[in-house]
Design a protein around this motif. Structure first.
Motif, short mmCIF file in Angstrom:
data_model
loop_
_atom_site.label_atom_id
_atom_site.label_comp_id
_atom_site.label_asym_id
_atom_site.label_seq_id
_atom_site.Cartn_x
_atom_site.Cartn_y
_atom_site.Cartn_z
N GLN A 92 69.85 29.95 43.63
CA GLN A 92 70.00 30.48 44.99
C GLN A 92 70.76 29.51 45.88
O GLN A 92 71.61 29.92 46.68
CB GLN A 92 68.62 30.76 45.60
CG GLN A 92 67.88 31.87 44.92
CD GLN A 92 66.44 31.94 45.40
OE1 GLN A 92 65.79 30.91 45.62
NE2 GLN A 92 65.93 33.15 45.56
N ARG A 96 74.64 30.11 47.55
CA ARG A 96 74.92 30.04 48.99
C ARG A 96 76.18 29.24 49.29
O ARG A 96 76.77 29.38 50.36
CB ARG A 96 73.74 29.44 49.75
CG ARG A 96 72.48 30.23 49.63
CD ARG A 96 72.53 31.50 50.45
NE ARG A 96 71.32 32.26 50.25
CZ ARG A 96 71.30 33.51 49.79
NH1 ARG A 96 72.41 34.12 49.48
NH2 ARG A 96 70.16 34.14 49.65
N GLU A 102 80.53 34.69 50.35
CA GLU A 102 79.88 35.96 50.03
C GLU A 102 80.85 36.99 49.45
O GLU A 102 80.46 37.78 48.59
CB GLU A 102 79.20 36.53 51.28
CG GLU A 102 78.16 37.56 50.95
CD GLU A 102 77.29 37.89 52.13
OE1 GLU A 102 76.99 39.08 52.30
OE2 GLU A 102 76.90 36.96 52.87
N HIS A 125 80.83 37.08 45.71
CA HIS A 125 79.59 37.46 45.00
C HIS A 125 79.77 38.74 44.18
O HIS A 125 78.96 39.00 43.29
CB HIS A 125 78.43 37.62 45.98
CG HIS A 125 77.97 36.33 46.56
ND1 HIS A 125 76.74 36.18 47.14
CD2 HIS A 125 78.56 35.11 46.66
CE1 HIS A 125 76.60 34.94 47.57
NE2 HIS A 125 77.70 34.28 47.29
#
Length: 92
Positions: A15, A19, A23, A26
């Motif tokens: 996780q 980060r 994004e 992703h």
């Protein structure tokens, strides 16, 4: 690096590293597949995990001792899920 982070489950390394990735990436391979693998493992959906493992075998098994380590992680996750369920049932 993300594959190595999977091997650290149930720690939150995956996780944290995810980060650090923008994004918008992703949904791009291999991040998308590795996120699905993580979700299946973290959720205790081991049948789903093994299906995903077969699809991403080349990537996952490129890391030394991945399968052996992930099996140990699965045992630890399974124990954790069982303990949580027992705790919830005791509260009912």
């Amino acid at each position: 690096i993300l594959v190595k982070c999977l091997m650290a489950l149930p720690k939150i390394d995956f996780q944290l590293c995810l980060r650090l990735i923008p994004e918008k990436l992703h949904v791009v391979e291999p991040v998308k597949t590795l996120s699905s693998v993580y979700d299946a493992l973290e959720g205790g959906r081991f049948d789903e995990y093994w299906t995903l493992h077969e699809q991403a075998k080349l990537l996952l098994d490129s890391v030394k001792d991945y399968t052996t380590t992930i099996r140990q992680c699965m045992l630890e996750l399974d124990r954790s899920l069982s303990c949580n369920l027992t705790s919830v049932m005791a509260d009912i």
